[in-house]
Every structure is written in structure tokens, then in C-alpha cells.
Design a protein around this motif. Structure first.
Motif, short mmCIF file in Angstrom:
data_model
loop_
_atom_site.label_atom_id
_atom_site.label_comp_id
_atom_site.label_asym_id
_atom_site.label_seq_id
_atom_site.Cartn_x
_atom_site.Cartn_y
_atom_site.Cartn_z
N PHE A 7 0.69 -1.02 0.05
CA PHE A 7 -0.14 -0.14 0.29
C PHE A 7 1.04 1.17 -0.04
CE2 PHE A 7 -4.45 -2.06 0.95
CZ PHE A 7 -3.73 -3.25 1.36
N ASP A 8 0.69 2.14 -1.43
CA ASP A 8 0.96 3.49 -0.71
C ASP A 8 0.36 4.14 1.21
OD1 ASP A 8 2.50 6.12 -1.49
OD2 ASP A 8 0.09 6.61 -2.17
N LEU A 9 0.93 5.32 1.46
CA LEU A 9 0.91 5.83 2.92
C LEU A 9 -0.28 6.85 1.82
CD1 LEU A 9 0.96 5.41 5.90
CD2 LEU A 9 3.00 7.39 5.35
N ASP A 10 0.52 8.16 1.60
CA ASP A 10 -0.28 9.34 1.48
C ASP A 10 -1.60 8.61 0.26
OD1 ASP A 10 1.14 10.98 3.03
OD2 ASP A 10 2.42 10.72 1.86
N GLY A 11 -2.38 9.50 0.57
CA GLY A 11 -4.02 9.24 -0.03
C GLY A 11 -4.52 8.06 -0.08
N VAL A 12 -4.29 6.92 -0.07
CA VAL A 12 -4.81 5.64 0.06
C VAL A 12 -5.01 4.86 1.87
CG1 VAL A 12 -3.96 3.04 -0.55
CG2 VAL A 12 -3.38 5.00 -2.26
N VAL A 167 -0.99 -0.84 -4.17
CA VAL A 167 -2.00 -0.06 -4.18
C VAL A 167 -1.70 1.39 -3.92
CG1 VAL A 167 -4.76 0.53 -3.07
CG2 VAL A 167 -3.44 -1.77 -2.71
N GLU A 168 -2.31 2.51 -5.23
CA GLU A 168 -1.41 3.79 -5.44
C GLU A 168 -2.62 4.69 -5.71
OE1 GLU A 168 0.30 6.05 -5.75
OE2 GLU A 168 2.64 4.64 -4.81
N ASP A 169 -2.53 6.07 -5.24
CA ASP A 169 -3.32 6.79 -5.35
C ASP A 169 -2.95 8.09 -6.91
OD1 ASP A 169 -1.75 8.06 -3.85
OD2 ASP A 169 -3.22 10.08 -3.21
N ALA A 170 -1.20 7.71 -7.04
CA ALA A 170 -0.11 8.92 -8.09
C ALA A 170 -0.05 7.97 -9.37
CB ALA A 170 0.64 9.26 -7.06
MG MG Z 1 0.57 8.69 -3.04
#
Ligand code: MG
Ligand code: BG6
Length: 218
Positions: A7-12, A167-170
Motif C-alpha cells: 500500500f502507498d501511504l499518502d492518499g491511500v 494500491v496507489e493514488d498517484a
Molecule cells: Mg499517494
């Protein structure tokens, strides 16, 4: 073999992306540099110094390396003040049940983040010892979209990259995952990224079983 989810951290896992945005905005305003939400999108997943370089594209003078270091430290001080307020309540919806489901089914979980503040954030949100491995900005020589962070997380988990799902938001993180030979679920801002293997607006409503549909986890 059992796979793993990184998991990505910031935004996930936690919504710190707005704190990054506000801290950069404060710095840019003080320096008289134009900055807006569109430029901010380009900073997602990107390291602190690489983010600063993007912001300085709009500066009307050159900055020395020493000055850049001072600016990055100032932004980080603003940011750390904002994230002091984080609590477990700031974990994004759906994250808790997915993490618990994956663990219960023997699928390893890791964090793969560009942020050097990862240890502080995991501590603030009560997940410090929850993950099987953490790879973060303190370990890295190259920022996403380079695959280094995810390859290191996989190595620490002892799981081959082809058995890992990210899992990413970027967009930079989606590219990093693909370059690492991993499949990737794009959420949030990356839900529109057609390069992602799977897409969802958020983790809310998804279960560990949705992730396990990806063949890598079987
Ligand atoms: Mg992120
Ligand atoms: C990423 C964020 O997770 O971490 C970026 O998406 C940020 O916006 C990067 O620049 C580095 O963070 P930090 O906490 O080391 O400044």
C-alpha cells in the motif's frame, strides 16, 4: 504461493495529501511563486526534493542547492505541524477491513511510500507495528516512478514482485508498480489512470477478496 499487497501511504491509507498541499502552498506564497491544484497533482507520490524542483519551475530566479535544502526543510516543518493532529480516525474508509481481511487470509501487507515521514504517520494513526514490511523515503535513492520502493518492499516481505499487488493514488506510483512488474489497483486520483490493472474510486466497499481476484495473489 501466497502473494502480498503493498500500500502507498499518502492518499491511500491516510489522507495526508491535503496537508502536503497546504504546506507547499504556504511555502510558495511566502516565496512569491505561483502554485495551484493542478501543479499539486504532479507532486503526488514524488519525493520532497523532486516536488520542490517542480514548484521552482515557476520561480523567477534560480535557487542554490543550499537554498533548496532550506526551502524543503521549511515545507517539512509546516507539514509536520499539520500531521501532528493525525489520529486513527484519519485512516481512510475501507482501509481497516481490507488490511484485516488480507491478514486473516495469510496475505502479507506492506507500505511502499516516498515519504520520509512514514514512521511518524504510521505511529500517529496507530499502525506502527501492523505491517509485515515498510519501505519508505528514508530507504530510497530514487523517487517513484522508479520501482525501487516497491522492489524493496517485496524483498523485505520475501515475496517475488510478480506476486505483489500495489494500491496507489498517484500516477507516478502506478508507473513505479508497473515498472516493478507488479499489478496495481488505482484509487482516488489514480482511479482515472487507464494504465492501472484495476481501478476504484476508493477502498471503501472493496474487500480483500476483490484484491485476491488478481491472479498474483492466488
Ligand atoms: Mg499517494
Ligand atoms: C509522497 C507524497 O507519499 O511522499 C508526496 O505523495 C510527498 O506528495 C512525498 O512529496 C515525500 O514526502 P515527505 O513526507 O518525505 O516530504
Amino acid at each position: 504461493m501466497k502473494g502480498a499487497v503493498i500500500f502507498d501511504l499518502d492518499g491511500v491509507i491516510v489522507s495526508t495529501d491535503d496537508c502536503h498541499y497546504r504546506a507547499w502552498q504556504q511555502l510558495a506564497d511566502e516565496e512569491g511563486i505561483y502554485f495551484d491544484a493542478e501543479i499539486n497533482q504532479r507532486l503526488r507520490g514524488v519525493s520532497r526534493m523532486d516536488s520542490l524542483e517542480i514548484i521552482l519551475e515557476r520561480a523567477d530566479r534560480n535557487y542554490t542547492n543550499e537554498e533548496k535544502k532550506v526551502l524543503a526543510d521549511r515545507k517539512n516543518a509546516y507539514y509536520r505541524e499539520l500531521i501532528q493532529a493525525l489520529t486513527p480516525d484519519n485512516i481512510l474508509p475501507g482501509v481497516g477491513p481490507i488490511l484485516a481481511g488480507l491478514k486473516e487470509h495469510g496475505i502479507k501487507i506492506a507500505v511502499g511510500s516516498s515519504s520520509k515521514n512514514t514512521p511518524l504517520i504510521l505511529d500517529r494513526i496507530g499502525l506502527k507495528d501492523y505491517f509485515d514490511a515498510v519501505a519508505d523515503g528514508n530507504d530510497l535513492s530514487k523517487s517513484k516512478p522508479d520501482p525501487e520502493v516497491f522492489l524493496l518492499a517485496a524483498e523485505r516481505l520475501g515475496v517475488p514482485p510478480e506476486h505483489c499487488v500495489v494500491v496507489e493514488d498517484a500516477d507516478a506510483g502506478v508507473e513505479a508498480a508497473l515498472a516493478a512488474g507488479m499489478r496495481v489497483l488505482g484509487v482516488g486520483a489514480a482511479a482515472a489512470n487507464l494504465r492501472a490493472t484495476l481501478r476504484a474510486d476508493s477502498l471503501d466497499g472493496l474487500t480483500w477478496a476483490d484484491l485476491s481476484k488478481l491472479p498474483t495473489l492466488e
